[in-house]
Write a protein that holds these residues in place. Structure first.
Motif, PDB file in Angstrom:
ATOM      1  N   SER A  21       0.840  -1.186   0.000  1.00 49.91           N
ATOM      2  CA  SER A  21       0.000   0.000   0.000  1.00 49.91           C
ATOM      3  C   SER A  21       0.880   1.243   0.000  1.00 49.91           C
ATOM      4  CB  SER A  21      -0.875  -0.003   1.248  1.00 49.91           C
ATOM      5  OG  SER A  21      -0.056   0.079   2.377  1.00 49.91           O
ATOM      6  N   LYS A 209     -10.618   6.748  -1.750  1.00 54.61           N
ATOM      7  CA  LYS A 209      -9.609   5.810  -2.245  1.00 54.61           C
ATOM      8  C   LYS A 209      -8.837   5.187  -1.076  1.00 54.61           C
ATOM      9  CE  LYS A 209      -6.274   5.363  -5.915  1.00 54.61           C
ATOM     10  NZ  LYS A 209      -4.987   5.942  -6.286  1.00 54.61           N
ATOM     11  N   GLY A 210      -8.466   6.029  -0.112  1.00 54.24           N
ATOM     12  CA  GLY A 210      -7.684   5.553   1.035  1.00 54.24           C
ATOM     13  C   GLY A 210      -8.468   4.588   1.911  1.00 54.24           C
ATOM     14  N   SER A 213      -8.461   1.264   0.480  1.00 48.83           N
ATOM     15  CA  SER A 213      -7.163   0.709   0.108  1.00 48.83           C
ATOM     16  C   SER A 213      -6.798  -0.609   0.784  1.00 48.83           C
ATOM     17  CB  SER A 213      -6.063   1.746   0.355  1.00 48.83           C
ATOM     18  OG  SER A 213      -5.919   1.986   1.742  1.00 48.83           O
ATOM     19  N   SER A 241      -6.076   5.041   5.380  1.00 43.18           N
ATOM     20  CA  SER A 241      -6.424   6.145   4.484  1.00 43.18           C
ATOM     21  C   SER A 241      -5.482   7.336   4.643  1.00 43.18           C
ATOM     22  CB  SER A 241      -7.866   6.588   4.735  1.00 43.18           C
ATOM     23  OG  SER A 241      -7.937   7.346   5.919  1.00 43.18           O
ATOM     24  N   PHE A 244      -3.156   8.524   1.915  1.00 43.60           N
ATOM     25  CA  PHE A 244      -3.899   9.087   0.786  1.00 43.60           C
ATOM     26  C   PHE A 244      -4.428  10.468   1.154  1.00 43.60           C
ATOM     27  CE2 PHE A 244      -3.904   4.600   0.157  1.00 43.60           C
ATOM     28  CZ  PHE A 244      -3.893   4.411  -1.211  1.00 43.60           C
TER      29      PHE A 244
END
Lengths: 320, 274
Positions: A21, A209-210, A213, A241, A244
């Motif tokens: 990640s 998005k985070g 993830s 997250s 991000f």
């Protein structure tokens, strides 16, 4: 998932390390840059810009100088022309040292609460930016969490969220100020709201998005612990997250500064960097415009640096 | 048991020999598809007793991972039944009956090694102080004393997987399930971890279900090896191993070990004939 015999996450996640990640620490091959290596390229570009700037100042200001200052003195020399183009009162393009001097005087010659002090105007704009940034980040985070927890919300909200950013903020700003003005809300609040309007968008996108993830293994791990939805959220999704979130916060605070300055323009505002820009252009005081501009740039750098400091404290290993 | 801190209170109560920890009866798992459904497991039955080290071995697609995942309630059976400690796999998961080690370490990079091992204890509501003591103890058991404050990315792949084993054992589950935990590691690291895992099993007498596709790994670690075949996933043969529990890697040169490896190879080959 349903048609796979042995469900696996993408190949990369089964590599030793498994930290695929955004959390992953510094890239292993490159050591940390020495400060000199980091600063030198920046200084080289700065030197280049300065040279081009001085040349451009000659080129842009020369016609005015010849027309006005040397009108009754046809015997002027090139040396005099150079000196004049770099020291005009209202040049088309002020030279860098003129801007630096103007900034120096407006910062140090007046107490910071005087309307003639650039510090005072910067503080007014920062206040609106920070309030707008706080509100915008909060709104962005709340929207992101809602979207991740209730996937139907994504289809309902995302088109509107994207559409909101296609409306020019220059058009929105006067409307917001007029409407809020009718409720006797002036000054800080309308500017902060316009700033918020620009802030929340990058935060929503990055945070969604985070929050999404974490990989299959991480989610199944929480499942084997019989973790509650709450625990999975706070112990897995939320911390995952952050790498991000922070880049988006840096974008957001810079956008928020633009929003606050734009919000200061239509009021013919009394205070703030936007007001300073406006009065400068009203009176043709180009040096004042440029020093307000430079102050805004410095403020933007300082604000993003603050976000980076918080990031460094909260995200071990930092960004890659 | 070791004499580590808290050993007295975490020692499991004596359990009668040969208690079934996992009971799989006529288990089928079918993945519906448009053209042709895929039968991942076809009427598989298996009983795993207290203290056994069971390996599930077979070619890709034989359903060994699926079997493990159904036992762990990570996947649902199409028909048949699975009991873990006499409970349904769902209830057993909620009762935190097992620890699960994935193919990748799946450590959280924002947590230190110690905090990673404390994660399940936090989720289970243990106090931070208690969790810290337990996590220190279990990191010591996998030989990672001194690495508590490191972040996962600062560790090698083998060390990361040892952290994930310590994390799975931290809340003292009676059952440890491992899905090709060393598959991504080099052979030298894998050998060393195999030996350490065997010592851990010998010491703590936990039940282990271990998925692998390596014949030497299965032969070295297991007290019983379940050989499976693909399409549909079935159990071909169950091979008992009577290698001494205190065996070391040298045993791989002995005729007894070679005989077991040979039987495994034959069983796997016959499974391919289907």
């Amino acid at each position: 998932m349903a048609t796979e015999l042995t469900p696996k996450t993408p190949a990369a996640s089964s590599l030793p390390g498994g930290t695929r990640s955004a959390w992953g620490g510094p890239a292993p091959t490159e050591g940390p840059l020495r400060p000199v290596d980091r600063i030198l390229p920046v200084l080289a570009v700065l030197a280049g810009i300065t040279v081009v700037w001085y040349l451009a100042a000659i080129w842009l200001n020369a016609p005015q100088v010849i027309e006005r200052v040397f009108a009754d003195r046809p015997d002027w020399t090139w040396r005099e022309l150079l000196a004049s183009t770099w020291s005009m009162d209202r040049p088309v393009l002020p030279a860098p040292h003129q801007i630096a001097l103007d900034m120096f005087h407006s910062v140090f010659d007046w107490p910071p609460d005087s309307p003639r002090s650039l510090v005072y105007h910067a503080a007014v704009t920062s206040g609106a930016t920070l309030l707008g940034f706080a509100l915008g980040s909060l709104l962005g985070a709340v929207l992101a969490v809602a979207i991740v927890l209730l996937p139907t919300l994504e289809r309902a909200l995302f088109p509107w969220i994207i559409a909101s950013q296609t409306v020019p903020v220059l058009a929105i700003a006067p409307i917001v100020i007029v409407i809020l003005g009718s409720f006797n809300l002036t000054g800080l609040v309308p500017k902060a709201l316009i700033s918020m309007y620009l802030c929340f968008f990058p935060v929503v996108v990055a945070m969604v998005k985070g929050l999404r993830s974490p990989g299959v293994f991480e989610r199944e791990l929480m499942h084997t612990y019989a973790a509650s939805k709450n625990q999975t959220f706070w112990k897995l999704r939320m911390p995952a997250s952050l790498p991000f979130l922070f880049p988006s916060l840096r974008v957001a605070i810079a956008a928020g500064l633009v929003g606050a300055i734009v919000g200061e323009l239509p009021t013919g505002a009394q205070a703030g960097l936007g007001a300073r820009l406006l009065t400068g252009s009203y009176y043709g005081n180009t040096v004042q415009i440029w020093s307000a501009l430079a102050m805004a740039a410095l403020l933007g750098l300082a604000l993003t640096a603050c976000v980076s400091l918080v990031e460094r404290a909260l995200v071990p290993g930092g960004r890659q | 048991m070791t004499s580590g801190p808290g050993a007295a209170e975490i020692a499991p109560p004596p359990i009668p020999q040969n208690t079934a920890v996992v009971e799989v009866r006529d288990l089928s798992v079918i993945y519906p598809a448009k053209d042709q459904s895929v039968v991942a497991l076809d009427r598989v039955s298996l009983t795993i007793r207290e203290g056994e080290f069971i390996s599930l071995i077979g070619p890709s697609g034989c359903g060994k991972t699926t079997l493990l995942r159904v036992i762990a309630d990570l996947e649902q059976a199409s028909s048949g039944s699975v009991l873990v400690n006499g409970m349904s796999s769902h209830d057993a998961r909620l009762a935190r009956a097992y620890g699960y080690v994935f193919q990748a370490p799946a450590l959280f990079p924002w947590r230190t090694v110690l905090q990673n091992v404390m994660l399940p204890l936090e989720i289970h509501g243990r106090s931070a102080a208690e969790g810290r003591v337990i996590a220190h103890d279990h990191l010591a058991r996998v030989g990672l004393t001194g690495f508590e404050g490191k972040y996962p990315w600062q560790l090698s792949g083998g060390m990361q997987q040892r952290v994930s084993i310590a994390r799975a054992l931290g809340f003292e589950p009676k059952l440890l399930m491992m899905d090709e935990p060393f598959g991504a590691l080099d052979e030298i690291t894998r050998d060393r971890l195999n030996e350490q895992l065997l010592r851990l099993w010998e010491r703590e007498k936990r039940t282990v279900v271990f998925v692998t596709h390596s014949i030497p790994e299965a032969a070295f670690l297991s007290s019983r090896i379940v050989v499976m075949s693909a399409r549909p996933g079935r159990i071909v043969e169950v091979i008992e191993s009577d290698l001494p529990p205190d065996r070391t890697l040298e045993i791989r040169e002995t005729p007894e070990f070679i005989a077991i490896a040979h039987r495994l190879r034959v069983a796997l080959a016959s499974g391919h004939g289907h």
